[in-house]
Design a protein around this motif. Structure first.
Motif, PDB file in Angstrom:
ATOM      1  N   SER A  32      68.708   9.515  -9.516  1.00 21.03           N
ATOM      2  CA  SER A  32      68.551  10.502  -8.436  1.00 21.03           C
ATOM      3  C   SER A  32      68.745  11.935  -8.950  1.00 21.03           C
ATOM      4  O   SER A  32      68.388  12.887  -8.272  1.00 21.03           O
ATOM      5  CB  SER A  32      69.537  10.222  -7.302  1.00 21.03           C
ATOM      6  N   LYS A  33      69.313  12.081 -10.166  1.00 24.85           N
ATOM      7  CA  LYS A  33      69.486  13.461 -10.661  1.00 24.85           C
ATOM      8  C   LYS A  33      68.126  14.139 -10.886  1.00 24.85           C
ATOM      9  O   LYS A  33      68.045  15.358 -10.903  1.00 24.85           O
ATOM     10  CB  LYS A  33      70.334  13.497 -11.930  1.00 24.85           C
ATOM     11  N   TYR A  34      67.050  13.336 -10.985  1.00 26.25           N
ATOM     12  CA  TYR A  34      65.720  13.932 -11.189  1.00 26.25           C
ATOM     13  C   TYR A  34      65.034  14.358  -9.882  1.00 26.25           C
ATOM     14  O   TYR A  34      63.913  14.842  -9.901  1.00 26.25           O
ATOM     15  CB  TYR A  34      64.839  12.984 -12.018  1.00 26.25           C
ATOM     16  N   PHE A  35      65.709  14.181  -8.748  1.00 20.37           N
ATOM     17  CA  PHE A  35      65.180  14.685  -7.474  1.00 20.37           C
ATOM     18  C   PHE A  35      65.069  16.217  -7.494  1.00 20.37           C
ATOM     19  O   PHE A  35      64.269  16.801  -6.794  1.00 20.37           O
ATOM     20  CB  PHE A  35      66.142  14.355  -6.328  1.00 20.37           C
ATOM     21  N   TYR A  36      65.977  16.831  -8.276  1.00 19.23           N
ATOM     22  CA  TYR A  36      66.210  18.266  -8.084  1.00 19.23           C
ATOM     23  C   TYR A  36      65.428  19.175  -9.018  1.00 19.23           C
ATOM     24  O   TYR A  36      65.965  19.738  -9.954  1.00 19.23           O
ATOM     25  CB  TYR A  36      67.715  18.556  -8.193  1.00 19.23           C
ATOM     26  N   LYS A  38      62.385  22.490  -8.436  1.00 19.71           N
ATOM     27  CA  LYS A  38      62.333  23.577  -7.442  1.00 19.71           C
ATOM     28  C   LYS A  38      61.961  23.017  -6.053  1.00 19.71           C
ATOM     29  O   LYS A  38      62.589  23.343  -5.054  1.00 19.71           O
ATOM     30  CB  LYS A  38      61.318  24.631  -7.907  1.00 19.71           C
ATOM     31  N   LYS A  39      60.939  22.156  -6.042  1.00 19.77           N
ATOM     32  CA  LYS A  39      60.485  21.574  -4.775  1.00 19.77           C
ATOM     33  C   LYS A  39      61.582  20.685  -4.172  1.00 19.77           C
ATOM     34  O   LYS A  39      61.840  20.720  -2.970  1.00 19.77           O
ATOM     35  CB  LYS A  39      59.207  20.759  -5.036  1.00 19.77           C
ATOM     36  N   GLY A  40      62.225  19.876  -5.050  1.00 22.27           N
ATOM     37  CA  GLY A  40      63.304  18.983  -4.594  1.00 22.27           C
ATOM     38  C   GLY A  40      64.462  19.781  -3.997  1.00 22.27           C
ATOM     39  O   GLY A  40      65.034  19.387  -2.974  1.00 22.27           O
ATOM     40  N   ASP A  41      64.805  20.911  -4.642  1.00 15.96           N
ATOM     41  CA  ASP A  41      65.883  21.765  -4.109  1.00 15.96           C
ATOM     42  C   ASP A  41      65.510  22.258  -2.708  1.00 15.96           C
ATOM     43  O   ASP A  41      66.341  22.263  -1.795  1.00 15.96           O
ATOM     44  CB  ASP A  41      66.099  23.002  -4.999  1.00 15.96           C
ATOM     45  N   GLU A  42      64.231  22.652  -2.552  1.00 17.03           N
ATOM     46  CA  GLU A  42      63.775  23.166  -1.240  1.00 17.03           C
ATOM     47  C   GLU A  42      63.887  22.079  -0.178  1.00 17.03           C
ATOM     48  O   GLU A  42      64.369  22.310   0.931  1.00 17.03           O
ATOM     49  CB  GLU A  42      62.296  23.561  -1.319  1.00 17.03           C
ATOM     50  N   ILE A  43      63.446  20.859  -0.545  1.00 12.59           N
ATOM     51  CA  ILE A  43      63.485  19.771   0.453  1.00 12.59           C
ATOM     52  C   ILE A  43      64.939  19.419   0.768  1.00 12.59           C
ATOM     53  O   ILE A  43      65.279  19.150   1.919  1.00 12.59           O
ATOM     54  CB  ILE A  43      62.701  18.517  -0.018  1.00 12.59           C
ATOM     55  N   PHE A  44      65.801  19.460  -0.254  1.00 13.96           N
ATOM     56  CA  PHE A  44      67.206  19.136   0.022  1.00 13.96           C
ATOM     57  C   PHE A  44      67.827  20.147   1.000  1.00 13.96           C
ATOM     58  O   PHE A  44      68.641  19.780   1.856  1.00 13.96           O
ATOM     59  CB  PHE A  44      68.042  19.005  -1.256  1.00 13.96           C
ATOM     60  N   GLN A  45      67.401  21.415   0.876  1.00 14.18           N
ATOM     61  CA  GLN A  45      67.888  22.433   1.835  1.00 14.18           C
ATOM     62  C   GLN A  45      67.483  22.042   3.257  1.00 14.18           C
ATOM     63  O   GLN A  45      68.264  22.187   4.192  1.00 14.18           O
ATOM     64  CB  GLN A  45      67.245  23.796   1.539  1.00 14.18           C
ATOM     65  N   GLN A  46      66.238  21.545   3.400  1.00 16.03           N
ATOM     66  CA  GLN A  46      65.786  21.126   4.740  1.00 16.03           C
ATOM     67  C   GLN A  46      66.631  19.948   5.232  1.00 16.03           C
ATOM     68  O   GLN A  46      67.005  19.885   6.399  1.00 16.03           O
ATOM     69  CB  GLN A  46      64.314  20.708   4.703  1.00 16.03           C
ATOM     70  N   VAL A 113      78.340  24.332 -11.834  1.00 15.76           N
ATOM     71  CA  VAL A 113      77.560  23.554 -12.806  1.00 15.76           C
ATOM     72  C   VAL A 113      76.475  22.821 -12.024  1.00 15.76           C
ATOM     73  O   VAL A 113      76.779  22.202 -11.002  1.00 15.76           O
ATOM     74  CB  VAL A 113      78.472  22.505 -13.497  1.00 15.76           C
ATOM     75  N   ASP A 114      75.240  22.902 -12.468  1.00 15.88           N
ATOM     76  CA  ASP A 114      74.191  22.149 -11.782  1.00 15.88           C
ATOM     77  C   ASP A 114      73.090  21.795 -12.766  1.00 15.88           C
ATOM     78  O   ASP A 114      72.799  22.555 -13.686  1.00 15.88           O
ATOM     79  CB  ASP A 114      73.603  22.956 -10.612  1.00 15.88           C
ATOM     80  N   ILE A 115      72.480  20.649 -12.539  1.00 15.99           N
ATOM     81  CA  ILE A 115      71.385  20.216 -13.407  1.00 15.99           C
ATOM     82  C   ILE A 115      70.122  21.043 -13.125  1.00 15.99           C
ATOM     83  O   ILE A 115      69.253  21.176 -13.982  1.00 15.99           O
ATOM     84  CB  ILE A 115      71.120  18.698 -13.219  1.00 15.99           C
ATOM     85  N   SER A 116      70.040  21.595 -11.911  1.00 17.12           N
ATOM     86  CA  SER A 116      68.848  22.354 -11.535  1.00 17.12           C
ATOM     87  C   SER A 116      69.029  23.843 -11.850  1.00 17.12           C
ATOM     88  O   SER A 116      69.866  24.513 -11.241  1.00 17.12           O
ATOM     89  CB  SER A 116      68.582  22.171 -10.030  1.00 17.12           C
ATOM     90  N   GLN A 117      68.223  24.336 -12.793  1.00 15.75           N
ATOM     91  CA  GLN A 117      68.279  25.760 -13.152  1.00 15.75           C
ATOM     92  C   GLN A 117      67.879  26.613 -11.951  1.00 15.75           C
ATOM     93  O   GLN A 117      68.452  27.670 -11.689  1.00 15.75           O
ATOM     94  CB  GLN A 117      67.343  26.041 -14.341  1.00 15.75           C
ATOM     95  N   ASN A 118      66.911  26.098 -11.183  1.00 14.64           N
ATOM     96  CA  ASN A 118      66.454  26.824 -10.006  1.00 14.64           C
ATOM     97  C   ASN A 118      67.592  27.000  -8.997  1.00 14.64           C
ATOM     98  O   ASN A 118      67.792  28.103  -8.468  1.00 14.64           O
ATOM     99  CB  ASN A 118      65.282  26.053  -9.388  1.00 14.64           C
ATOM    100  N   ALA A 119      68.372  25.912  -8.761  1.00 13.94           N
ATOM    101  CA  ALA A 119      69.494  26.007  -7.817  1.00 13.94           C
ATOM    102  C   ALA A 119      70.508  27.040  -8.317  1.00 13.94           C
ATOM    103  O   ALA A 119      71.002  27.867  -7.541  1.00 13.94           O
ATOM    104  CB  ALA A 119      70.169  24.642  -7.647  1.00 13.94           C
TER     105      ALA A 119
END
Ligand code: SAM
Length: 324
Positions: A32-36, A38-46, A113-119
């Motif tokens: 699940s770490k690969y969910f995140y 840029k698009k995944g981060d946006e959907i998680f915000q929703q 700390v986050d795996i997503s650079q975008n986040a």
């Protein structure tokens, strides 16, 4: 510039090798770490703003009602410390605590700390704007890699945050390994605050991962889209169905993508056969009882300093300290 490109290449190599390995396994799976992205981060915000996803409001409630108490526990004598957050995301709840600590003029350095650079980039710019006096330094990486660097701290106490029930994404064994590992890297007086979703009405839990608007489904489909975009895969998203389940006996809410036809999918010249209704396991979101959580704390070398609940008792933020 070259360093950034090199880092991207290494990251993609790891992503590719994990996907190829996961899809070759007897039970197909992708972390699940690969969910995140840029698009995944946006959907998680929703997802965080959906009525069905009660977890966010429950933990917000805890932070709003207990910010003063948490600040006092973290630094009773206004002693300086490092506040390290694993999987910080957009920092929605953490910002309440950061503001409280700043208001009380408690000296601390925030290390998200986050795996997503975008986040991290988004958190970075929002923190600069909202809290110009905050001292912080984001780190991009997997929790497990960053964990090994915890000991190299600057002589100050470490306080670790692990919010949003991210611990639920681990199996029992992984959770114990993770919290035990944190325990061995902390010193006497250091703390871990862990946010955990509790067992409750199974229908309420399942709805949080299977909303009627299909936002959680889209979050899962994005994983296949990401493989197509970044690894040149040829998943036909229309032939996969989002399938979450919740088992109140184990407390495991599991998400899977089911192939609704027999088919072959190609990624990086490797072909993967899917039988009709074969699953790719994508996420586990385990729910705990308070008793199970306390057992995890004790087994990993911590004692419990405080348990903070939301009004509905859906969620707990439990503060642990290293047992002397
Ligand atoms: C469910 S979100 C929770 C975000 C935030 N903690 C909250 O409570 O709102 C999970 C976050 O952890 C990050 N993440 C997931 N797996 C990770 C890993 N293995 N290492 C580092 N970060 C990870 C994701 O990028 C995402 O920002």
């Amino acid at each position: 510039m070259f360093e950034t490109i090199e880092k991207e290449v290494v990251k993609n190599k790891q992503f590719l090798s994990d996907v190829l390995k996961g899809l070759s396994a007897e039970t197909k799976h992708i972390s699940s770490k690969y969910f995140y992205d840029k698009k995944g981060d946006e959907i998680f915000q929703q997802i965080m703003h959906m009525d069905e996803y009660y977890l966010t409001n429950a933990e917000l409630d805890i932070f709003k009602s207990n910010k003063c108490e948490i600040a006092k526990i973290f630094s009773p004598d206004k002693e300086a410390f490092n506040l390290i957050e694993f999987g910080a995301g957009d920092g929605l709840k953490t910002k309440i605590l950061l503001k409280e600590l700043l208001n009380h003029e408690i000296p601390f350095d925030y290390v998200p700390v986050d795996i997503s650079q975008n986040a991290l980039d988004q958190l970075n710019s929002s923190l600069k704007e909202e809290m110009p006096n905050l001292s912080f330094q984001g780190i991009q990486g997997d929790y497990f890699e960053v964990l090994s660097r915890l000991k190299e701290s600057n002589g100050k106490r470490n306080v670790v945050l692990f919010l949003g029930s991210n611990i639920g994404n681990f199996t029992n064994e992984e959770a114990l390994a993770f919290t035990s590992d944190i325990g061995t890297k902390l010193n006497a007086g250091d703390l871990l605050l862990i946010g955990v979703d509790l067992k409750k009405d199974p229908r309420k839990i399942l709805l949080a991962y299977n909303d009627p608007k299909g936002i959680t489904a889209e979050f899962n489909y994005n994983l296949l889209r990401r493989i197509n975009r970044e690894l040149g895969g040829n998943f036909n998203i229309d032939t996969f169905e989002h399938h979450p389940t919740y088992d109140p006996v184990t407390g495991e809410c599991k998400s899977a993508l089911l192939s609704n036809i027999e088919q072959e999918v190609v990624i990086d010249d490797e072909t993967f056969h899917f039988a009709q209704w074969e699953a790719i396991h994508t996420e586990i979101s385990r729910k705990y009882s308070v008793k199970q959580l306390h057992k995890l704390a004790r087994k990993s070398g911590f004692s419990i300093k405080a348990d903070l609940f939301d009004t509905n008792q859906y969620f707990v933020d439990s503060i642990w300290e290293i047992s002397p």
